[in-house]
Design a protein around this motif. Sequence first.
Motif, PDB file in Angstrom:
ATOM      1  N   GLU A  50       0.955  -1.171   0.014  1.00  0.00           N
ATOM      2  CA  GLU A  50       0.050   0.019   0.041  1.00  0.00           C
ATOM      3  C   GLU A  50       0.909   1.211   0.099  1.00  0.00           C
ATOM      4  OE1 GLU A  50      -2.533  -0.112   3.271  1.00  0.00           O
ATOM      5  OE2 GLU A  50      -3.646  -2.090   2.464  1.00  0.00           O
ATOM      6  N   ARG A  51       1.237   1.887  -1.117  1.00  0.00           N
ATOM      7  CA  ARG A  51       1.986   2.935  -1.459  1.00  0.00           C
ATOM      8  C   ARG A  51       1.313   4.139  -1.814  1.00  0.00           C
ATOM      9  NH1 ARG A  51       7.469   1.169  -1.034  1.00  0.00           N
ATOM     10  NH2 ARG A  51       7.596  -1.210  -1.352  1.00  0.00           N
ATOM     11  N   GLY A  52       0.479   3.622  -2.883  1.00  0.00           N
ATOM     12  CA  GLY A  52      -0.062   4.816  -3.703  1.00  0.00           C
ATOM     13  C   GLY A  52      -1.368   5.662  -3.103  1.00  0.00           C
ATOM     14  N   ILE A  53      -1.654   6.859  -3.086  1.00  0.00           N
ATOM     15  CA  ILE A  53      -2.740   7.706  -2.630  1.00  0.00           C
ATOM     16  C   ILE A  53      -3.163   8.521  -3.828  1.00  0.00           C
ATOM     17  CG2 ILE A  53      -3.842   9.183  -1.165  1.00  0.00           C
ATOM     18  CD1 ILE A  53      -1.763   8.428   0.964  1.00  0.00           C
ATOM     19  N   ALA A  54      -4.145   8.090  -4.421  1.00  0.00           N
ATOM     20  CA  ALA A  54      -4.695   8.750  -5.776  1.00  0.00           C
ATOM     21  C   ALA A  54      -5.174   9.871  -5.271  1.00  0.00           C
ATOM     22  CB  ALA A  54      -5.542   7.921  -6.580  1.00  0.00           C
ATOM     23  N   GLN A 175       1.877  13.143   2.029  1.00  0.00           N
ATOM     24  CA  GLN A 175       1.380  12.483   0.904  1.00  0.00           C
ATOM     25  C   GLN A 175      -0.040  12.696   0.727  1.00  0.00           C
ATOM     26  OE1 GLN A 175       2.201   8.439   0.068  1.00  0.00           O
ATOM     27  NE2 GLN A 175       1.266   8.575  -2.103  1.00  0.00           N
ATOM     28  N   ARG A 176      -0.557  12.346   1.828  1.00  0.00           N
ATOM     29  CA  ARG A 176      -2.135  12.187   1.637  1.00  0.00           C
ATOM     30  C   ARG A 176      -2.726  13.939   1.405  1.00  0.00           C
ATOM     31  NH1 ARG A 176      -5.667   8.641   2.987  1.00  0.00           N
ATOM     32  NH2 ARG A 176      -4.007   7.331   3.670  1.00  0.00           N
ATOM     33  N   ARG A 187      -3.201  28.404  -9.981  1.00  0.00           N
ATOM     34  CA  ARG A 187      -2.357  28.739 -11.197  1.00  0.00           C
ATOM     35  C   ARG A 187      -1.268  27.738 -11.672  1.00  0.00           C
ATOM     36  NH1 ARG A 187      -0.663  34.875 -10.941  1.00  0.00           N
ATOM     37  NH2 ARG A 187      -0.088  34.279 -12.947  1.00  0.00           N
ATOM     38  N   ILE A 188      -1.053  27.129 -10.495  1.00  0.00           N
ATOM     39  CA  ILE A 188      -0.108  26.110 -10.996  1.00  0.00           C
ATOM     40  C   ILE A 188      -0.510  24.811 -11.402  1.00  0.00           C
ATOM     41  CG2 ILE A 188       1.977  24.638  -9.790  1.00  0.00           C
ATOM     42  CD1 ILE A 188       2.213  27.900  -9.541  1.00  0.00           C
ATOM     43  N   ASP A 189      -0.010  24.220 -12.581  1.00  0.00           N
ATOM     44  CA  ASP A 189      -0.542  22.939 -13.298  1.00  0.00           C
ATOM     45  C   ASP A 189       0.490  21.807 -12.611  1.00  0.00           C
ATOM     46  OD1 ASP A 189      -1.372  21.060 -14.732  1.00  0.00           O
ATOM     47  OD2 ASP A 189      -0.389  21.919 -16.819  1.00  0.00           O
ATOM     48  N   TYR A 190      -0.265  21.089 -11.612  1.00  0.00           N
ATOM     49  CA  TYR A 190       0.512  20.375 -10.904  1.00  0.00           C
ATOM     50  C   TYR A 190       0.170  18.850 -11.526  1.00  0.00           C
ATOM     51  CZ  TYR A 190       0.623  23.436  -6.649  1.00  0.00           C
ATOM     52  OH  TYR A 190       0.654  24.460  -5.768  1.00  0.00           O
ATOM     53  N   VAL A 191       1.409  18.187 -11.542  1.00  0.00           N
ATOM     54  CA  VAL A 191       1.487  17.055 -12.181  1.00  0.00           C
ATOM     55  C   VAL A 191       1.596  15.871 -10.708  1.00  0.00           C
ATOM     56  CG1 VAL A 191       2.358  15.204 -13.526  1.00  0.00           C
ATOM     57  CG2 VAL A 191       2.117  17.668 -14.361  1.00  0.00           C
ATOM     58  N   ARG A 192       0.683  15.397 -10.228  1.00  0.00           N
ATOM     59  CA  ARG A 192       0.691  14.521  -8.861  1.00  0.00           C
ATOM     60  C   ARG A 192       0.525  13.080  -8.970  1.00  0.00           C
ATOM     61  NH1 ARG A 192      -4.145  17.117  -5.236  1.00  0.00           N
ATOM     62  NH2 ARG A 192      -5.348  16.491  -7.352  1.00  0.00           N
ATOM     63  N   PRO A 193       2.010  12.503  -9.061  1.00  0.00           N
ATOM     64  CA  PRO A 193       1.734  11.052  -9.276  1.00  0.00           C
ATOM     65  C   PRO A 193       1.124  10.405  -7.884  1.00  0.00           C
ATOM     66  CG  PRO A 193       4.105  11.950  -9.518  1.00  0.00           C
ATOM     67  CD  PRO A 193       3.245  12.991  -8.958  1.00  0.00           C
ATOM     68  N   SER A 194       0.634   9.295  -8.149  1.00  0.00           N
ATOM     69  CA  SER A 194      -0.218   8.493  -6.806  1.00  0.00           C
ATOM     70  C   SER A 194       0.598   7.785  -5.926  1.00  0.00           C
ATOM     71  CB  SER A 194      -1.218   7.655  -7.657  1.00  0.00           C
ATOM     72  OG  SER A 194      -0.657   6.544  -8.300  1.00  0.00           O
ATOM     73  N   GLY A 195       2.028   7.424  -6.566  1.00  0.00           N
ATOM     74  CA  GLY A 195       2.957   6.811  -5.705  1.00  0.00           C
ATOM     75  C   GLY A 195       2.894   5.057  -5.929  1.00  0.00           C
ATOM     76  N   ALA A 196       1.910   4.801  -6.828  1.00  0.00           N
ATOM     77  CA  ALA A 196       1.786   3.229  -6.965  1.00  0.00           C
ATOM     78  C   ALA A 196       2.720   2.868  -7.926  1.00  0.00           C
ATOM     79  CB  ALA A 196       0.198   3.061  -7.470  1.00  0.00           C
TER      80      ALA A 196
END
Length: 438
Positions: A50-54, A175-176, A187-196
């Motif tokens: 259990e690593r990713g948090i979408a 992360q959560r 105004r920031i275009d975030y690219v957020r990896p889930s970590g999975a």
Amino acid sequence: MTASFPTLHRPEAGTTLPPRRWLRHGAAALGALALLGGGYALVLAQVSGERGIAPTASSADIEVRGIAVDVTADSAEEARQQAWREAQRKAWEKVDGPDVSDSELSAMVSAIVIERESIAPRRYIARLGVVFDRQRAGRYLGGQSQQRSSAPMLLIPIMASGGAYTTFERRNEWQRAWAEFNPGTSRIDYVRPSGAGGDSLLINFGQTRRRSRAWWRTTLDQYGAADALVPIARIDYQFPGGPARGIFTARYGPDSTLLGGFELSAESPEQMPGMLAEAVRRFDRMFETALEQGKLTPDPTLQGGDSGEMDPALRRLIEIGRAIQQRDLAREERGPAPNQPETNPAEAQETPDPAETAAPVRAITVQFASPDAATFDAALSAVRGVPGVRGLAVTSTAMGGTSVMSVRYAGSLDELAEALVERGFAVNRGAGALAISR
């Protein structure tokens, strides 16, 4: 299912294969199978679990969080309804909304987010978030101003606690907090990896300290980003289960450029999610301020070869070379000085400059560290100013590594080395060459 074992030569008739040889071949086959199985299990252990948090929210709706309510009524349900209406009113005041009726306000609310709540028979205590539908609330608040948004930024949240720096290696509260943040109005275009999956292998604290542009280009291309934002949260606990202090630092890009920092505190573990949520909102405002100041421009060195952008260090070197060339051409066009008598070329050859005849001029190869353009220019200027240097030419340029120059020097290699030592360089002598550094 059949197992495959190494082929054993059948003994000739009348001969007997020693038992030890059979055991040796069987042990080797079993050892190979064990190594393969162990390697496969190791790879699975690094990416499984259990690593990713979408990310849970990414809309353009207007969201207001952290609203505290405490209402007492005749029943728990009535207290809850009154508390929600009170939260809606407080959230509307925070977004500077005009005076509207409760029915109009309720029609604009699309969701109530329960961050924390406690219910008693006649009392309701909670920390709530209110989400207003932008289409309905827009006519009261006005349309969103057309402002320049940033390029896609890869978000790498790092949490430091107990001396350990973690990103996606395991789930953590930092992360959560970023996964629950709604960047729809930012105004920031975030690219957020889930970590999975492979995120925990590709993106971690150690990788953010790397300076290799090739690695950064490969990583950013996989996530469709132009650069990276690294918000760092360091949590210091006074004692287990007690108050905690959060030290937050914002960094940007492959060179880990510092954008700023701040501190927050939480009196108990129950207040920790609220503190981290507030830190995320402050980071977002800090990134937007940096964007307005022009600090979040993507690094040109992270762009591919087809982008048409040139490395700033290489552009600086070209400008220096052109300036030297123009200076030499201007000197040739001016000719000799007015007060200087013209000399016969033959006589000039017969009466050379004593400084030139004191020692033969020879070409000496000098290697020097060039981590950036400023150091590169400083090394050239320092070597050019050494007495006896008649000229130099850069034969190899390696920004971030070791560059090479050819120095025309009136003297020996040892004399040049001593002169460079006097100017503060650390000098290593080689076969017909020198290596210098600060």
